[in-house]
Design an enzyme around this catalytic site. Structure first.
Site, PDB file in Angstrom:
ATOM      1  N   CYS A   1       1.073  -1.126  -0.111  1.00 55.89           N
ATOM      2  CA  CYS A   1       0.145  -0.238  -0.049  1.00 55.89           C
ATOM      3  C   CYS A   1       0.916   1.272  -0.223  1.00 55.89           C
ATOM      4  CB  CYS A   1      -1.014   0.006   1.229  1.00 55.89           C
ATOM      5  SG  CYS A   1      -2.034   1.349   1.119  1.00 55.89           S
TER       6      CYS A   1
ATOM      7  N   GLU B   1      -3.727   0.768  -6.425  1.00 55.05           N
ATOM      8  CA  GLU B   1      -2.661  -0.401  -7.045  1.00 55.05           C
ATOM      9  C   GLU B   1      -2.594  -0.349  -8.370  1.00 55.05           C
ATOM     10  OE1 GLU B   1       0.022  -2.042  -6.340  1.00 55.05           O
ATOM     11  OE2 GLU B   1      -0.931  -2.289  -4.200  1.00 55.05           O
TER      12      GLU B   1
END
Length: 231
Positions: free
Chosen positions: A2, A108
């Site tokens: 992340c 992402e």
């Protein structure tokens, strides 16, 4: 992994959702749709007096023993399987310095074509991630609080993009994670698992999100994949 998050929600709503102390002052944090490591994160901690506290912390944990702030460039994520043993994080873990990292979600990238996707909660609520925090004193005696986001194996949705995802905690687990309720180490580690796939959603966004200088609400707008052109 992340490595990029966003937070645009109104603090008054977050204060109610996170049950921050009634007398707590609103933190000075501007909405951002593109927060990178070393950026400013909204974090919830728990005071022994019995109230949840909202704080702004630097993203990228700086251990108390660090000689240089630059270590934070590589400690913005902590793996769930090594968070209690890796030198950068084990002191924070042992001291019980657990926190909730409050976001709207994260981004992402698909490896095959570098296409970015926004990930959020299926119900558009805040995405509350499991984190650790630490306080570091610089050579100039500046005290800096920093945090890291704990990651785990992905759920089925995130697994199509990456082999890691942040640990997203359900509201019922916040008291245990913050230390408001007693919990063994085994019980805490049992929380470090992927959230259910039906609790999350993702959609393609413009490749402009890859540049941290870009920061606007348009970054989270869905696009047709063929429209997501490189810079």
């Amino acid at each position: 992994m992340c490595g990029r998050v966003r937070l645009s929600n109104d603090y008054s709503e977050i204060k109610i959702k996170l049950k921050f102390g009634s007398t707590a002052a609103a933190p000075n944090l501007e909405p951002s749709w593109n927060i990178p490591p070393t950026g400013r994160m909204l974090v919830a901690t728990y005071a022994q007096g019995g109230e949840r506290i909202s704080e702004i912390m630097r993203w990228g944990l700086i251990p108390s023993w660090a000689k240089d702030i630059k270590i934070g460039y590589s400690t913005f994520n902590a793996r769930a399987d090594t968070v209690s043993t890796k030198p950068a994080f084990r002191d924070a873990w042992r001291k019980g310095r657990r926190c909730l990292v409050v976001t709207d979600g994260f981004y992402e990238w698909r490896k095959s074509d570098k296409q970015p996707f926004a990930i959020g909660m299926a119900d558009d609520d805040v995405m509350v991630m499991a984190g650790l925090w630490e306080e570091w004193t610089s050579p100039d005696n500046e005290r800096i609080k920093s945090c890291t986001v704990i990651t785990c194996e992905p759920n089925e949705i995130i697994g199509t993009l990456h082999d890691r995802m942040p640990v997203v905690l359900e509201e019922k687990d916040w008291p245990k994670w913050l230390g408001e309720e007693e919990a063994t180490e085994a019980e805490l580690k049992a929380l470090l698992v992927p959230c259910a796939s039906d609790r999350s959603k993702m959609w393609p966004v413009h490749k402009r999100v890859g540049n941290v200088r870009n920061n606007g609400r348009e970054l989270v707008e869905p696009v047709m994949v063929e429209q997501a052109l490189p810079l």
